[in-house]
Every structure is written in structure tokens, then in C-alpha cells.
Design a protein around this motif. Sequence first.
Motif, PDB file in Angstrom:
ATOM      1  N   SER A  85       0.779  -1.106   0.039  1.00 39.00           N
ATOM      2  CA  SER A  85       0.061  -0.112  -0.071  1.00 39.00           C
ATOM      3  C   SER A  85       0.863   1.277   0.029  1.00 39.00           C
ATOM      4  O   SER A  85       1.990   1.312   0.340  1.00 39.00           O
ATOM      5  N   GLY A  86       0.178   2.348  -0.242  1.00 35.60           N
ATOM      6  CA  GLY A  86       0.871   3.500  -0.423  1.00 35.60           C
ATOM      7  C   GLY A  86       1.657   3.658  -1.522  1.00 35.60           C
ATOM      8  O   GLY A  86       1.766   2.864  -2.460  1.00 35.60           O
ATOM      9  N   LEU A  87       2.436   4.926  -1.988  1.00 34.68           N
ATOM     10  CA  LEU A  87       3.126   5.335  -3.171  1.00 34.68           C
ATOM     11  C   LEU A  87       4.619   4.414  -2.933  1.00 34.68           C
ATOM     12  O   LEU A  87       5.139   4.404  -2.083  1.00 34.68           O
ATOM     13  N   VAL A  88       4.948   4.044  -4.073  1.00 34.78           N
ATOM     14  CA  VAL A  88       6.053   3.369  -4.448  1.00 34.78           C
ATOM     15  C   VAL A  88       7.132   3.932  -5.194  1.00 34.78           C
ATOM     16  O   VAL A  88       6.772   4.591  -6.425  1.00 34.78           O
ATOM     17  N   ILE A  89       8.247   4.521  -4.868  1.00 36.50           N
ATOM     18  CA  ILE A  89       9.023   5.213  -5.645  1.00 36.50           C
ATOM     19  C   ILE A  89       9.990   4.201  -6.439  1.00 36.50           C
ATOM     20  O   ILE A  89      10.747   3.629  -5.747  1.00 36.50           O
ATOM     21  N   VAL A  90       9.961   4.477  -7.586  1.00 32.25           N
ATOM     22  CA  VAL A  90      10.676   3.628  -8.467  1.00 32.25           C
ATOM     23  C   VAL A  90      12.017   4.243  -9.112  1.00 32.25           C
ATOM     24  O   VAL A  90      11.577   5.199 -10.091  1.00 32.25           O
ATOM     25  N   ASP A  91      13.033   4.154  -8.988  1.00 33.06           N
ATOM     26  CA  ASP A  91      14.032   5.064  -9.264  1.00 33.06           C
ATOM     27  C   ASP A  91      14.873   4.225 -10.713  1.00 33.06           C
ATOM     28  O   ASP A  91      15.338   3.255 -10.427  1.00 33.06           O
ATOM     29  N   THR A  92      14.947   4.980 -11.668  1.00 36.80           N
ATOM     30  CA  THR A  92      15.745   4.304 -12.706  1.00 36.80           C
ATOM     31  C   THR A  92      16.698   5.347 -13.361  1.00 36.80           C
ATOM     32  O   THR A  92      17.246   5.284 -14.624  1.00 36.80           O
ATOM     33  N   THR A  93      17.283   5.974 -12.414  1.00 37.42           N
ATOM     34  CA  THR A  93      18.885   6.502 -12.670  1.00 37.42           C
ATOM     35  C   THR A  93      19.528   5.745 -13.528  1.00 37.42           C
ATOM     36  O   THR A  93      20.451   6.044 -14.173  1.00 37.42           O
ATOM     37  N   LEU A  94      19.977   4.591 -12.883  1.00 30.52           N
ATOM     38  CA  LEU A  94      20.765   3.577 -13.413  1.00 30.52           C
ATOM     39  C   LEU A  94      20.529   3.136 -14.663  1.00 30.52           C
ATOM     40  O   LEU A  94      21.396   2.232 -15.249  1.00 30.52           O
ATOM     41  N   ARG A  95      19.287   3.070 -15.256  1.00 28.78           N
ATOM     42  CA  ARG A  95      18.715   2.494 -16.582  1.00 28.78           C
ATOM     43  C   ARG A  95      18.514   3.714 -17.362  1.00 28.78           C
ATOM     44  O   ARG A  95      19.253   4.223 -18.173  1.00 28.78           O
ATOM     45  N   ASP A  96      17.303   4.500 -17.146  1.00 28.67           N
ATOM     46  CA  ASP A  96      17.072   5.700 -18.013  1.00 28.67           C
ATOM     47  C   ASP A  96      17.728   6.881 -17.941  1.00 28.67           C
ATOM     48  O   ASP A  96      18.245   7.388 -18.896  1.00 28.67           O
ATOM     49  N   GLY A  97      18.161   6.865 -16.734  1.00 26.50           N
ATOM     50  CA  GLY A  97      19.004   8.186 -16.514  1.00 26.50           C
ATOM     51  C   GLY A  97      20.583   8.051 -17.254  1.00 26.50           C
ATOM     52  O   GLY A  97      21.022   8.832 -17.840  1.00 26.50           O
ATOM     53  N   GLU A  98      21.029   6.815 -17.249  1.00 29.43           N
ATOM     54  CA  GLU A  98      22.284   6.494 -17.674  1.00 29.43           C
ATOM     55  C   GLU A  98      22.220   6.582 -19.195  1.00 29.43           C
ATOM     56  O   GLU A  98      23.131   6.649 -20.095  1.00 29.43           O
TER      57      GLU A  98
ATOM     58  N   ARG B 277      -2.868  11.387  -8.648  1.00 31.57           N
ATOM     59  CA  ARG B 277      -3.963  11.898  -8.399  1.00 31.57           C
ATOM     60  C   ARG B 277      -4.961  11.051  -9.037  1.00 31.57           C
ATOM     61  O   ARG B 277      -6.145  10.586  -8.635  1.00 31.57           O
ATOM     62  N   ALA B 278      -4.650  10.648 -10.147  1.00 22.50           N
ATOM     63  CA  ALA B 278      -5.605   9.442 -10.976  1.00 22.50           C
ATOM     64  C   ALA B 278      -5.748   8.129 -10.584  1.00 22.50           C
ATOM     65  O   ALA B 278      -6.372   7.321 -11.084  1.00 22.50           O
ATOM     66  N   GLY B 279      -4.629   7.872  -9.686  1.00 20.47           N
ATOM     67  CA  GLY B 279      -4.895   6.275  -9.367  1.00 20.47           C
ATOM     68  C   GLY B 279      -3.443   5.646  -9.336  1.00 20.47           C
ATOM     69  O   GLY B 279      -3.409   4.380  -8.815  1.00 20.47           O
ATOM     70  N   ALA B 280      -2.495   6.382  -9.903  1.00 18.48           N
ATOM     71  CA  ALA B 280      -1.078   5.506 -10.186  1.00 18.48           C
ATOM     72  C   ALA B 280      -0.690   5.442  -8.769  1.00 18.48           C
ATOM     73  O   ALA B 280      -0.339   6.543  -8.128  1.00 18.48           O
ATOM     74  N   ARG B 281       0.071   4.117  -8.418  1.00 16.62           N
ATOM     75  CA  ARG B 281       0.554   4.079  -7.037  1.00 16.62           C
ATOM     76  C   ARG B 281       2.368   4.077  -7.184  1.00 16.62           C
ATOM     77  O   ARG B 281       2.778   4.081  -6.201  1.00 16.62           O
ATOM     78  N   PHE B 282       2.867   3.902  -8.218  1.00 10.21           N
ATOM     79  CA  PHE B 282       3.949   3.842  -8.530  1.00 10.21           C
ATOM     80  C   PHE B 282       4.657   4.909  -9.287  1.00 10.21           C
ATOM     81  O   PHE B 282       3.806   5.311 -10.243  1.00 10.21           O
ATOM     82  N   VAL B 283       5.580   5.410  -8.902  1.00  7.72           N
ATOM     83  CA  VAL B 283       6.148   6.730  -9.281  1.00  7.72           C
ATOM     84  C   VAL B 283       7.667   6.610  -9.963  1.00  7.72           C
ATOM     85  O   VAL B 283       8.521   6.351  -9.171  1.00  7.72           O
ATOM     86  N   GLY B 284       7.788   6.538 -11.326  1.00  8.24           N
ATOM     87  CA  GLY B 284       9.006   6.399 -11.856  1.00  8.24           C
ATOM     88  C   GLY B 284       9.936   7.680 -12.076  1.00  8.24           C
ATOM     89  O   GLY B 284       9.442   8.768 -12.422  1.00  8.24           O
ATOM     90  N   VAL B 285      10.945   7.725 -11.357  1.00 10.51           N
ATOM     91  CA  VAL B 285      11.833   8.964 -11.355  1.00 10.51           C
ATOM     92  C   VAL B 285      13.407   8.787 -11.463  1.00 10.51           C
ATOM     93  O   VAL B 285      13.854   7.573 -11.575  1.00 10.51           O
TER      94      VAL B 285
END
Length: 382
Positions: A7-20, A215-223
Motif C-alpha cells: 500500500s502507499g506510493l512506491v518510488i521507482v528510481d531508474t537513474t541507473l537505467r533510463d538516467g544513464e 491523483r488519477a490512481g497511479a501508485r508507482f512513481v518512476g523518477v
Amino acid sequence: MAKIPDSGLVIVDTTLRDGEQTAGVAFSNKEKIRIAEMLDDLGVHQIEAGIPVMGGYESDTISAICKLGLKASIMGWSRALIRDVDASLACGCDAVSVSISVSDIHLKYKLKTSRAAVLEMMAKAVGHAKKHVDYISVNAEDSSRSEMDFLTEFAREAKRAGADRICYCDTVGILDPFAAYEQVKSLREGTGIEVEMHTHNDFGMATANTLAGVRAGARFVGVTVNGLGERAGNAALEEVVMALKHLRKVDTGIKTEKFVEVSEYVSRAAGRLLPSWKAIVGSHMFAHESGVHADGALKNPVTYEVFEPREVGLQRQIIIGKHSGTASLKGKFREYGIELSDEQAGKILKHVRSLAIDMKRSLFDKELIYIYEDLIHRKNEK
């Protein structure tokens, strides 16, 4: 077992993939491992560690990250191909991302295939991955330019195949917050599957679009850290987390006081300057020069600061330059243990403004002291 909160928001970090994947950026193995450790220390829930099928140093580094025993889930990125999925599995990733395009533009010009073929490829890759890992994300590349009916069908098929979430990808950054909200809301209501927002910043709206998706219901946040990413970059980790905290009153559990340390490290590793004006972590985020602003900040920081500098690892600065007033000048000299009279402050300020214009910048502490010594101290000695 994948370490994804239920439950709650999940922070998904892609610095090592999309960032690179930023043009010209290449992290060393040690840098990738260090960044993974720093992200884990921040409290990031899932780290997309790279592209295992690249092999060589890339797969070796991802394997090393998987063996660190981090609290975060480690995800490997793959195309919708069995060999890509197997490469992620071989590295020890506890989660797999299966990515394939869904827009007709990509199908016609990039993949040169049909919608039916895309559905078949995706389902086959997901089904294979599901035999070996508990957590699978399906990246719907170019979601924002796909037809909603097909995107919905794609998400339903992914769910049937065993996917745990759909990654809604604004691959070329064409969304605005209104469209982001409507499309993610439709996707959630039409499929019931969990949604991750993955936004790009081509029109400067990556963070806003991410918040709209949440706000629309996405629980996962890609950053990514600093918004590092292809072209204009991705939604920035520090911006999204602080906006959620202060504008939406949602605490993601991220240790925000470590943001500057992480941002500066990633900036150096990427060979990309961290601008002084960068939102949240830029060195001028809490720097005040304008006389009115500096006076207000000195009296009560809440007048011109929305949160405390220490929340992100910064410090407040009073900058002396062309736009400074006597109040900020007197405050600055108190830092040096010098109490200026109104008359002295006015005299010094006149010279400060003239010098700042000539040099086209604010003044350093030593320069202020030199002006004081020339105008006040030596005069008093005489």
C-alpha cells in the motif's frame, strides 16, 4: 520475494537505467554500485539497475548490486524477448521489467509489426518471467501516443499473463497534467491493474504529469535523480517527492535530508552540471539577494521559503549584490561580527551595487570586507 509495499506510493528510481541512457553519460561500475547504495539509503522502494542483456560490465555490475542485500527491490529492464528476461534472471534481479512499444507510430516505423504481434510477444515474455520471479512490470512504451482502446487491451492482456503493473510511459513528453489525469484514470478504471507513471520532460511538465497520474490512481512513481534522462530528462526524484510531501501532504518515507548529497554525487558521476537554480537541490534554492526578499527571510524565513533548507540538505544564504538592501547587508556583516550603523550600511551598499554591476555578479565575503576596510575601518583609524 520482491520487496514492494502493498500500500502507499512506491518510488521507482531508474537513474541507473533510463538516467544513464542520457546522451554522453556512462557510469563506471563503482559509481553504479555507489548510486544504488545511496538510493537504498534514501529509502527508494525499487531500483531499476540497468539492462542485463547488454552483458559484460553491465550485467556484472547489476549482479553485484543484487548481491548487496539492499532493502530495495532490484529490477532488470528487458525487451519483450525471452533472452532479455533470462539475462535479468541470471543477474539475480527480484523483479523484471518487460518493455515494448504500444503506439501505432512505433509499431509502424520502429518495430514494423502489428498490434497482435505486440500482444503475443509481451504475453510470452511475461509468462516466461512469471515462472521465475514474483514481480513483473510491463512498460507500455509511448503510451501517451497510443490509442486508449489498444492500451487498455494491452494492459488487460499483461494482467492475464501475470504482470503486476503497467508502466504508463510518456516516452516523448507530450502529456499535460489534464491529459495525464484522464488517461491514467481511464486505464485504472478499465483494467484494475496497478499503474506506474514514467514521464519525460520535453515540455517541462514531467513532475506535474507524474503528480496528475498519482491523483488519477497511479501508485508507482518512476523518477531519476536530478531528472537525468534522455533529451530533456525524466521526472526528478527530489522534485516529485518534495511536491508530494508539501503540496499533496503525502510522505513517501524518503530521507529527503540526503537529497543534496545524492544529487551532487550523481551530477559528478554523470558529468552533468547541477544548476544553481535547480528546483529543490540547486545551491540557490535558499539564496536571497533582493532587498525585500532578504529582509523578509531574515525576519521570518516562512515569508519566502516553502520548506526548511535542512529538509533537503541545504543552508540558507544571504547574497549581497546589485539588488541587496541595507537590512541584508547589515545581516551579512553580523556574520562577520561587525555591527553596521544605518549610515555605514548605506555608504557600503552604494559601492556594493556599483561593483556588482561592473563585475556582473554578486560579491564574495572577502570583497565585502575589503569595501568595509576601505570605506569605514581605515577611515575610523585616521
